[in-house]
Scaffold this motif. Structure first.
Motif, PDB file in Angstrom:
ATOM      1  N   ASN A   1       0.852  -1.346   0.095  1.00  0.00           N
ATOM      2  CA  ASN A   1      -0.108   0.086   0.020  1.00  0.00           C
ATOM      3  C   ASN A   1       0.874   1.221  -0.051  1.00  0.00           C
ATOM      4  OD1 ASN A   1      -2.229  -1.485  -0.053  1.00  0.00           O
ATOM      5  ND2 ASN A   1      -2.459  -1.392   2.227  1.00  0.00           N
ATOM      6  N   LEU A   2       1.987   1.333   0.689  1.00  0.00           N
ATOM      7  CA  LEU A   2       2.971   2.309   0.818  1.00  0.00           C
ATOM      8  C   LEU A   2       3.501   2.699  -0.351  1.00  0.00           C
ATOM      9  CD1 LEU A   2       4.711   4.406   2.318  1.00  0.00           C
ATOM     10  CD2 LEU A   2       6.187   2.735   3.259  1.00  0.00           C
ATOM     11  N   VAL A   3       4.058   1.391  -1.079  1.00  0.00           N
ATOM     12  CA  VAL A   3       4.677   1.661  -2.537  1.00  0.00           C
ATOM     13  C   VAL A   3       3.675   2.077  -3.583  1.00  0.00           C
ATOM     14  CG1 VAL A   3       5.611   0.227  -4.547  1.00  0.00           C
ATOM     15  CG2 VAL A   3       6.403  -0.079  -1.993  1.00  0.00           C
ATOM     16  N   LEU A   4       2.521   1.639  -3.719  1.00  0.00           N
ATOM     17  CA  LEU A   4       1.684   1.925  -4.895  1.00  0.00           C
ATOM     18  C   LEU A   4       0.964   3.157  -4.458  1.00  0.00           C
ATOM     19  CD1 LEU A   4      -0.247  -1.519  -5.320  1.00  0.00           C
ATOM     20  CD2 LEU A   4       1.863  -0.610  -6.435  1.00  0.00           C
ATOM     21  N   GLY A   5       0.638   3.770  -3.415  1.00  0.00           N
ATOM     22  CA  GLY A   5       0.356   5.020  -2.945  1.00  0.00           C
ATOM     23  C   GLY A   5       1.230   6.024  -3.334  1.00  0.00           C
ATOM     24  N   SER A   6       2.704   5.615  -2.867  1.00  0.00           N
ATOM     25  CA  SER A   6       3.612   6.555  -3.219  1.00  0.00           C
ATOM     26  C   SER A   6       4.064   6.797  -4.812  1.00  0.00           C
ATOM     27  CB  SER A   6       5.010   6.062  -2.652  1.00  0.00           C
ATOM     28  OG  SER A   6       4.832   6.049  -1.224  1.00  0.00           O
ATOM     29  N   ALA A   7       3.765   5.641  -5.576  1.00  0.00           N
ATOM     30  CA  ALA A   7       3.975   5.586  -6.906  1.00  0.00           C
ATOM     31  C   ALA A   7       2.851   6.674  -7.601  1.00  0.00           C
ATOM     32  CB  ALA A   7       3.918   4.289  -7.730  1.00  0.00           C
ATOM     33  N   LEU A   8       1.851   6.625  -6.931  1.00  0.00           N
ATOM     34  CA  LEU A   8       0.904   7.567  -7.589  1.00  0.00           C
ATOM     35  C   LEU A   8       1.109   9.014  -7.213  1.00  0.00           C
ATOM     36  CD1 LEU A   8      -2.378   5.431  -6.803  1.00  0.00           C
ATOM     37  CD2 LEU A   8      -1.684   5.978  -9.147  1.00  0.00           C
ATOM     38  N   ASP A   9       1.640   9.139  -5.959  1.00  0.00           N
ATOM     39  CA  ASP A   9       2.012  10.320  -5.503  1.00  0.00           C
ATOM     40  C   ASP A   9       3.119  11.007  -6.407  1.00  0.00           C
ATOM     41  OD1 ASP A   9       2.096  12.616  -3.848  1.00  0.00           O
ATOM     42  OD2 ASP A   9       3.115  11.669  -2.095  1.00  0.00           O
ATOM     43  N   LEU A  10       4.108  10.137  -6.663  1.00  0.00           N
ATOM     44  CA  LEU A  10       5.279  10.726  -7.388  1.00  0.00           C
ATOM     45  C   LEU A  10       4.839  11.125  -8.887  1.00  0.00           C
ATOM     46  CD1 LEU A  10       7.897   7.977  -6.582  1.00  0.00           C
ATOM     47  CD2 LEU A  10       8.139  10.403  -6.301  1.00  0.00           C
ATOM     48  N   ALA A  11       3.602  10.527  -9.588  1.00  0.00           N
ATOM     49  CA  ALA A  11       3.075  10.756 -10.648  1.00  0.00           C
ATOM     50  C   ALA A  11       2.180  12.024 -10.732  1.00  0.00           C
ATOM     51  CB  ALA A  11       2.363   9.562 -11.421  1.00  0.00           C
ATOM     52  N   ALA A  12       1.704  12.564  -9.584  1.00  0.00           N
ATOM     53  CA  ALA A  12       0.763  13.554  -9.074  1.00  0.00           C
ATOM     54  C   ALA A  12       1.318  14.864  -9.646  1.00  0.00           C
ATOM     55  CB  ALA A  12       0.207  13.654  -7.922  1.00  0.00           C
ATOM     56  N   PRO A  13       0.604  15.880  -9.929  1.00  0.00           N
ATOM     57  CA  PRO A  13       1.131  17.194 -10.166  1.00  0.00           C
ATOM     58  C   PRO A  13       1.928  17.790  -8.903  1.00  0.00           C
ATOM     59  CG  PRO A  13      -1.214  17.097 -10.736  1.00  0.00           C
ATOM     60  CD  PRO A  13      -0.877  15.750 -10.029  1.00  0.00           C
ATOM     61  N   ALA A  14       3.167  18.357  -9.387  1.00  0.00           N
ATOM     62  CA  ALA A  14       3.795  18.885  -8.469  1.00  0.00           C
ATOM     63  C   ALA A  14       3.092  19.565  -7.410  1.00  0.00           C
ATOM     64  CB  ALA A  14       5.088  19.737  -9.063  1.00  0.00           C
ATOM     65  N   THR A  15       2.284  20.575  -7.774  1.00  0.00           N
ATOM     66  CA  THR A  15       1.355  21.304  -7.089  1.00  0.00           C
ATOM     67  C   THR A  15       0.251  20.630  -6.456  1.00  0.00           C
ATOM     68  OG1 THR A  15       2.477  23.427  -7.650  1.00  0.00           O
ATOM     69  CG2 THR A  15       0.687  23.535  -6.320  1.00  0.00           C
ATOM     70  N   MET A  16      -0.118  19.916  -5.544  1.00  0.00           N
ATOM     71  CA  MET A  16      -1.322  19.459  -5.075  1.00  0.00           C
ATOM     72  C   MET A  16      -2.124  20.404  -4.150  1.00  0.00           C
ATOM     73  SD  MET A  16      -1.681  16.573  -6.676  1.00  0.00           S
ATOM     74  CE  MET A  16      -3.239  15.846  -5.849  1.00  0.00           C
ATOM     75  N   TRP A  17      -1.606  21.139  -3.674  1.00  0.00           N
ATOM     76  CA  TRP A  17      -2.444  22.290  -2.485  1.00  0.00           C
ATOM     77  C   TRP A  17      -2.250  23.625  -3.321  1.00  0.00           C
ATOM     78  CZ3 TRP A  17       0.552  18.164  -1.217  1.00  0.00           C
ATOM     79  CH2 TRP A  17       0.392  17.217  -0.249  1.00  0.00           C
ATOM     80  N   VAL A  18      -3.184  24.327  -3.781  1.00  0.00           N
ATOM     81  CA  VAL A  18      -3.146  25.729  -4.283  1.00  0.00           C
ATOM     82  C   VAL A  18      -3.539  26.508  -3.357  1.00  0.00           C
ATOM     83  CG1 VAL A  18      -3.980  27.058  -6.436  1.00  0.00           C
ATOM     84  CG2 VAL A  18      -3.610  24.479  -6.713  1.00  0.00           C
ATOM     85  N   VAL A  19      -2.748  27.320  -2.891  1.00  0.00           N
ATOM     86  CA  VAL A  19      -2.608  28.328  -1.808  1.00  0.00           C
ATOM     87  C   VAL A  19      -3.333  29.706  -2.429  1.00  0.00           C
ATOM     88  CG1 VAL A  19      -1.844  29.592   0.046  1.00  0.00           C
ATOM     89  CG2 VAL A  19      -1.095  27.287  -0.164  1.00  0.00           C
ATOM     90  N   THR A  20      -4.305  30.083  -2.270  1.00  0.00           N
ATOM     91  CA  THR A  20      -5.006  31.479  -2.816  1.00  0.00           C
ATOM     92  C   THR A  20      -5.368  32.356  -1.400  1.00  0.00           C
ATOM     93  OG1 THR A  20      -7.479  30.508  -2.543  1.00  0.00           O
ATOM     94  CG2 THR A  20      -6.100  29.843  -4.555  1.00  0.00           C
ATOM     95  N   GLU A  21      -5.361  33.648  -1.797  1.00  0.00           N
ATOM     96  CA  GLU A  21      -5.596  34.640  -1.111  1.00  0.00           C
ATOM     97  C   GLU A  21      -7.256  34.504  -0.427  1.00  0.00           C
ATOM     98  OE1 GLU A  21      -4.844  38.448  -2.727  1.00  0.00           O
ATOM     99  OE2 GLU A  21      -2.589  38.168  -2.961  1.00  0.00           O
TER     100      GLU A  21
END
Length: 202
Positions: free
Chosen positions: A141-161
């Motif tokens: 579970n750790l490996v597969l979740g991490s593989a998906l995380d590595l493929a995700a957009p670099a910015t997963m949290w968009v901080v806005t005003e």
């Protein structure tokens, strides 16, 4: 006309084409495979056991990049960590296969052989049988979740005003671009510490 010297269809070509489709679109269909290979859909079924058979071929292809020699490393915890890193690299190369493969039971013989070796590693290291599969499943579970995380957009949290989150912004800036790799190492360290605590002393 004579037969082509190189056959249009075989299991290797079908697997390669299916993997290309999954990498591109996240899924495949047998007609899509046939079209890419310039063959009839029915002809594909002469070489594979339907869609499920192709999924298992994909599982074997991706898992073939996992180095089985990692499970021969000593001691046991170094072997398990090395296997986890090799496992991550194999699936990080093809992250879009993960949802597809997780939706069906593992049947591929060469993949089952690796699980057999991992189980043997832990049993020989002294782990109770009741603890073995939860540990392997947690690592997977750790490996597969991490593989998906590595493929995700670099910015997963968009901080806005419009939604002030100054602490989040500071934490994201501090994490930098290596967040996904570091998160995997944090999870692996925690898992290994738990495994060492489970293992009987001596």
């Amino acid at each position: 006309m004579g037969r082509p010297r190189t056959p249009l269809l075989d299991r290797e070509r079908i697997t390669t084409t299916a993997l290309q489709l999954v990498d591109e679109h996240g899924d495949f269909s047998v007609p899509q495979i046939a079209k890419r290979l310039g063959a009839q859909t029915g002809s594909v079924y002469h070489h594979v056991d339907g869609r499920d058979g192709i999924v298992e071929l994909l599982r074997e292809r991706v898992a073939s990049a996992i180095d089985p020699g990692t499970l021969d490393v000593t001691p046991w915890d170094a072997a398990l960590e090395a296997w986890a890193h090799s496992y991550l690299a194999a699936f990080a190369a093809h992250p879009r296969t993960i949802p597809l493969l997780m939706a069906s039971p593992v049947r591929a013989p060469r993949v089952l052989e690796q699980y057999e070796r991992a189980v043997t590693l832990l049993v020989d290291a002294g782990f109770a049988l009741v603890d073995v599969m939860p540990l392997i499943s947690a690592l997977e579970n750790l490996v597969l979740g991490s593989a998906l995380d590595l493929a995700a957009p670099a910015t997963m949290w968009v901080v806005t005003e419009s939604t002030p989150t100054p602490r989040l912004a500071e934490a994201l800036a501090a994490a930098g671009e290596g967040r996904a790799n570091e998160a995997f190492e944090v999870g692996l360290k925690a898992l290994m510490n738990h495994a060492r605590a489970l293992r009987p002393a001596g």
